[in-house]
Design a protein around this motif. Structure first.
Motif, PDB file in Angstrom:
ATOM      1  N   GLY A 226      -7.585   0.737  -3.397  1.00 37.46           N
ATOM      2  CA  GLY A 226      -7.291   1.821  -2.459  1.00 37.46           C
ATOM      3  C   GLY A 226      -8.462   2.754  -2.272  1.00 37.46           C
ATOM      4  N   VAL A 227      -9.196   3.026  -3.354  1.00 34.58           N
ATOM      5  CA  VAL A 227     -10.385   3.880  -3.251  1.00 34.58           C
ATOM      6  C   VAL A 227     -11.425   3.229  -2.343  1.00 34.58           C
ATOM      7  CG1 VAL A 227     -12.304   4.852  -4.551  1.00 34.58           C
ATOM      8  CG2 VAL A 227      -9.993   4.979  -5.481  1.00 34.58           C
ATOM      9  N   LEU A 228     -11.577   1.915  -2.430  1.00 30.50           N
ATOM     10  CA  LEU A 228     -12.510   1.209  -1.553  1.00 30.50           C
ATOM     11  C   LEU A 228     -12.120   1.360  -0.089  1.00 30.50           C
ATOM     12  CD1 LEU A 228     -13.459  -2.185  -3.268  1.00 30.50           C
ATOM     13  CD2 LEU A 228     -14.960  -0.281  -2.692  1.00 30.50           C
ATOM     14  N   LEU A 229     -10.824   1.283   0.210  1.00 29.38           N
ATOM     15  CA  LEU A 229     -10.382   1.455   1.591  1.00 29.38           C
ATOM     16  C   LEU A 229     -10.701   2.856   2.101  1.00 29.38           C
ATOM     17  CD1 LEU A 229      -6.926  -0.399   1.729  1.00 29.38           C
ATOM     18  CD2 LEU A 229      -9.118  -1.114   2.701  1.00 29.38           C
ATOM     19  N   VAL A 230     -10.497   3.858   1.261  1.00 28.25           N
ATOM     20  CA  VAL A 230     -10.852   5.222   1.657  1.00 28.25           C
ATOM     21  C   VAL A 230     -12.354   5.342   1.887  1.00 28.25           C
ATOM     22  CG1 VAL A 230     -10.820   7.640   0.958  1.00 28.25           C
ATOM     23  CG2 VAL A 230      -8.870   6.178   0.441  1.00 28.25           C
ATOM     24  N   LEU A 231     -13.134   4.689   1.044  1.00 26.55           N
ATOM     25  CA  LEU A 231     -14.588   4.699   1.209  1.00 26.55           C
ATOM     26  C   LEU A 231     -15.001   4.051   2.524  1.00 26.55           C
ATOM     27  CD1 LEU A 231     -17.438   5.224   0.062  1.00 26.55           C
ATOM     28  CD2 LEU A 231     -17.268   3.020  -1.116  1.00 26.55           C
ATOM     29  N   PHE A 232     -14.398   2.909   2.849  1.00 20.54           N
ATOM     30  CA  PHE A 232     -14.711   2.247   4.116  1.00 20.54           C
ATOM     31  C   PHE A 232     -14.285   3.105   5.302  1.00 20.54           C
ATOM     32  CE2 PHE A 232     -14.305  -2.035   1.785  1.00 20.54           C
ATOM     33  CZ  PHE A 232     -15.644  -1.982   1.423  1.00 20.54           C
ATOM     34  N   LEU A 233     -13.179   3.823   5.144  1.00 21.72           N
ATOM     35  CA  LEU A 233     -12.727   4.719   6.208  1.00 21.72           C
ATOM     36  C   LEU A 233     -13.744   5.831   6.438  1.00 21.72           C
ATOM     37  CD1 LEU A 233     -10.378   5.358   8.150  1.00 21.72           C
ATOM     38  CD2 LEU A 233      -9.348   6.716   6.327  1.00 21.72           C
ATOM     39  N   ALA A 234     -14.275   6.395   5.364  1.00 18.88           N
ATOM     40  CA  ALA A 234     -15.291   7.448   5.494  1.00 18.88           C
ATOM     41  C   ALA A 234     -16.582   6.901   6.090  1.00 18.88           C
ATOM     42  CB  ALA A 234     -15.558   8.074   4.126  1.00 18.88           C
ATOM     43  N   ILE A 235     -16.966   5.684   5.697  1.00 20.98           N
ATOM     44  CA  ILE A 235     -18.174   5.073   6.263  1.00 20.98           C
ATOM     45  C   ILE A 235     -17.995   4.819   7.754  1.00 20.98           C
ATOM     46  CG2 ILE A 235     -19.611   3.001   6.230  1.00 20.98           C
ATOM     47  CD1 ILE A 235     -19.139   2.854   3.222  1.00 20.98           C
ATOM     48  N   GLY A 236     -16.818   4.346   8.148  1.00 23.83           N
ATOM     49  CA  GLY A 236     -16.554   4.135   9.567  1.00 23.83           C
ATOM     50  C   GLY A 236     -16.606   5.430  10.359  1.00 23.83           C
ATOM     51  N   PHE A 237     -16.056   6.494   9.801  1.00 20.39           N
ATOM     52  CA  PHE A 237     -16.117   7.793  10.481  1.00 20.39           C
ATOM     53  C   PHE A 237     -17.557   8.263  10.624  1.00 20.39           C
ATOM     54  CE2 PHE A 237     -16.441  12.430   9.838  1.00 20.39           C
ATOM     55  CZ  PHE A 237     -15.885  12.849  11.038  1.00 20.39           C
ATOM     56  N   ASN A 238     -18.363   8.075   9.592  1.00 19.24           N
ATOM     57  CA  ASN A 238     -19.767   8.472   9.679  1.00 19.24           C
ATOM     58  C   ASN A 238     -20.506   7.668  10.740  1.00 19.24           C
ATOM     59  OD1 ASN A 238     -22.140   9.972   8.444  1.00 19.24           O
ATOM     60  ND2 ASN A 238     -22.806   7.870   8.121  1.00 19.24           N
ATOM     61  N   ALA A 239     -20.170   6.384  10.877  1.00 16.20           N
ATOM     62  CA  ALA A 239     -20.800   5.566  11.916  1.00 16.20           C
ATOM     63  C   ALA A 239     -20.425   6.065  13.303  1.00 16.20           C
ATOM     64  CB  ALA A 239     -20.393   4.100  11.737  1.00 16.20           C
ATOM     65  N   VAL A 240     -19.163   6.457  13.484  1.00 14.24           N
ATOM     66  CA  VAL A 240     -18.732   6.993  14.780  1.00 14.24           C
ATOM     67  C   VAL A 240     -19.475   8.292  15.094  1.00 14.24           C
ATOM     68  CG1 VAL A 240     -16.764   7.960  16.031  1.00 14.24           C
ATOM     69  CG2 VAL A 240     -16.485   5.877  14.695  1.00 14.24           C
ATOM     70  N   ILE A 241     -19.637   9.156  14.105  1.00  9.26           N
ATOM     71  CA  ILE A 241     -20.343  10.416  14.319  1.00  9.26           C
ATOM     72  C   ILE A 241     -21.799  10.161  14.684  1.00  9.26           C
ATOM     73  CG2 ILE A 241     -21.167  12.517  13.193  1.00  9.26           C
ATOM     74  CD1 ILE A 241     -18.282  12.625  13.984  1.00  9.26           C
ATOM     75  N   ARG A 242     -22.426   9.188  14.044  1.00  8.29           N
ATOM     76  CA  ARG A 242     -23.820   8.874  14.375  1.00  8.29           C
ATOM     77  C   ARG A 242     -23.925   8.336  15.806  1.00  8.29           C
ATOM     78  NH1 ARG A 242     -26.734   5.543   9.679  1.00  8.29           N
ATOM     79  NH2 ARG A 242     -28.451   5.920  11.145  1.00  8.29           N
ATOM     80  N   TRP A 243     -22.934   7.565  16.221  1.00 11.11           N
ATOM     81  CA  TRP A 243     -22.932   7.078  17.604  1.00 11.11           C
ATOM     82  C   TRP A 243     -22.780   8.245  18.580  1.00 11.11           C
ATOM     83  CZ3 TRP A 243     -19.038   7.121  21.384  1.00 11.11           C
ATOM     84  CH2 TRP A 243     -19.303   6.356  22.514  1.00 11.11           C
ATOM     85  N   ILE A 244     -21.883   9.181  18.260  1.00 16.28           N
ATOM     86  CA  ILE A 244     -21.700  10.361  19.109  1.00 16.28           C
ATOM     87  C   ILE A 244     -22.976  11.192  19.145  1.00 16.28           C
ATOM     88  CG2 ILE A 244     -20.413  12.523  19.358  1.00 16.28           C
ATOM     89  CD1 ILE A 244     -17.992  11.119  18.208  1.00 16.28           C
ATOM     90  N   GLU A 245     -23.660  11.303  18.009  1.00 12.54           N
ATOM     91  CA  GLU A 245     -24.919  12.049  17.977  1.00 12.54           C
ATOM     92  C   GLU A 245     -25.957  11.424  18.901  1.00 12.54           C
ATOM     93  OE1 GLU A 245     -24.875  13.955  13.453  1.00 12.54           O
ATOM     94  OE2 GLU A 245     -25.949  12.089  13.881  1.00 12.54           O
ATOM     95  N   GLY A 246     -26.011  10.086  18.929  1.00 13.98           N
ATOM     96  CA  GLY A 246     -26.938   9.424  19.833  1.00 13.98           C
ATOM     97  C   GLY A 246     -26.619   9.698  21.294  1.00 13.98           C
ATOM     98  N   LYS A 247     -25.333   9.624  21.643  1.00 17.51           N
ATOM     99  CA  LYS A 247     -24.933   9.918  23.019  1.00 17.51           C
ATOM    100  C   LYS A 247     -25.149  11.389  23.353  1.00 17.51           C
ATOM    101  CE  LYS A 247     -23.486   5.776  23.985  1.00 17.51           C
ATOM    102  NZ  LYS A 247     -24.164   4.940  25.020  1.00 17.51           N
ATOM    103  N   ALA A 248     -24.837  12.273  22.409  1.00 21.91           N
ATOM    104  CA  ALA A 248     -24.992  13.704  22.662  1.00 21.91           C
ATOM    105  C   ALA A 248     -26.457  14.088  22.776  1.00 21.91           C
ATOM    106  CB  ALA A 248     -24.324  14.510  21.546  1.00 21.91           C
TER     107      ALA A 248
END
Length: 273
Positions: A226-248
């Motif tokens: 379960g901790v790994l799933l939470v970690l992957f969820l946080a990594i996915g969110f960080n990837a989305v934010i980096r994509w938004i930063e590129g567009k912004a």
């Protein structure tokens, strides 16, 4: 230029090596008996436990993802909009910002039992708690970023007859993009933390519920799955934010270019002195 590229490549390679080293240590130390399996199960046994009960973890992940997405819509969307309004208007800023800052200093986890009394132990209480948990830092960061905007930009927008909504969308938010994204990163991370923690406290579904349930029976492999799933969820969110930063960044560059062209045109229209 070549030195910068080589430095970037070396830094990226170093990060990969660190990650690979941590993964190897996670597998080897418990296998060698240097760390008890109860405290830290090996990576392979953690993955096997998660794969064996993949259906259960998949259902829990779907519940957690739903709560995270809805909470982020309220927390980050509402925090950015209200922070932009409060930060751009002097009187609301003076009245609201001290109260919000004081409330942010309070550990909001103590309020979660109140949400369970009001909304029950379902997804509604998790969404409400996580929304407030992520709303405050997003609003504070956005309002702080608004205050750093050049007043001449707002004065020019008002002189051209721009409404409040037009100033927010076309001047205020683009000019405050770096600070807004910083607040979005912090607020979104706190939303994930709020959802998982609330599921661990009082819940009947979700990743946090599985972590808490397997913790009570000392099943460390399933806990770390379960901790790994939470970690992957946080990594996915960080990837989305980096994509938004590129567009912004492209949006902000275009906005600055448009402002430069407007300034040149305005200067050309002024009579010579």
């Amino acid at each position: 230029m070549s030195a910068r590229i080589s430095a970037r490549i070396s830094a990226r390679t170093l990060r990969y090596l660190i990650v690979i080293g941590l993964i190897a240590l996670w597998e080897l130390l418990p296998r060698a008996g240097l760390i008890p399996e109860l405290f830290l199960p090996s990576l392979s046994s953690t993955l096997i436990a998660g794969w064996t009960d993949a259906g259960e973890y998949g259902h829990a992940l779907a519940v957690t993802l739903y709560e995270v997405v809805v909470s982020m819509a309220f927390a980050c969307g509402g925090g950015i909009l209200l922070g932009a309004v409060v930060g751009s208007l002097p009187r609301p800023r003076v009245l609201i910002m001290p109260m919000v800052s004081s409330l942010y200093a309070v550990p909001l986890v103590i309020l979660y039992p109140v949400f369970t009394v009001w909304l029950g132990i379902g997804s509604e209480s998790k969404i409400a708690f996580a929304s407030i948990y992520g709303f405050l830092p997003t609003m504070l960061a956005t309002a702080a970023g608004i205050q750093t905007i050049d007043p001449q930009l707002l004065l020019a927008a008002r002189s051209m007859g721009a409404t409040l909504s037009q100033r927010l969308v076309r001047v205020i938010i683009p000019a405050a993009i770096p600070t807004v994204l910083s607040g979005l990163r912090v607020g979104g991370a706190l939303v994930i933390v709020g959802v998982v923690v609330s599921e661990m406290l009082i819940s009947s579904a979700g990743i946090g519920y599985l972590i808490s349930r397997y913790r009570t029976i000392l099943d460390s492999a399933h806990v770390f799955a379960g901790v790994l799933l939470v970690l992957f969820l946080a990594i996915g969110f960080n990837a989305v934010i980096r994509w938004i930063e590129g567009k912004a960044a492209i949006w902000q560059t275009g906005t600055r270019a448009g402002q430069t062209n407007d300034d040149v045109a305005a200067g050309a229209m002024q009579p010579a002195t």
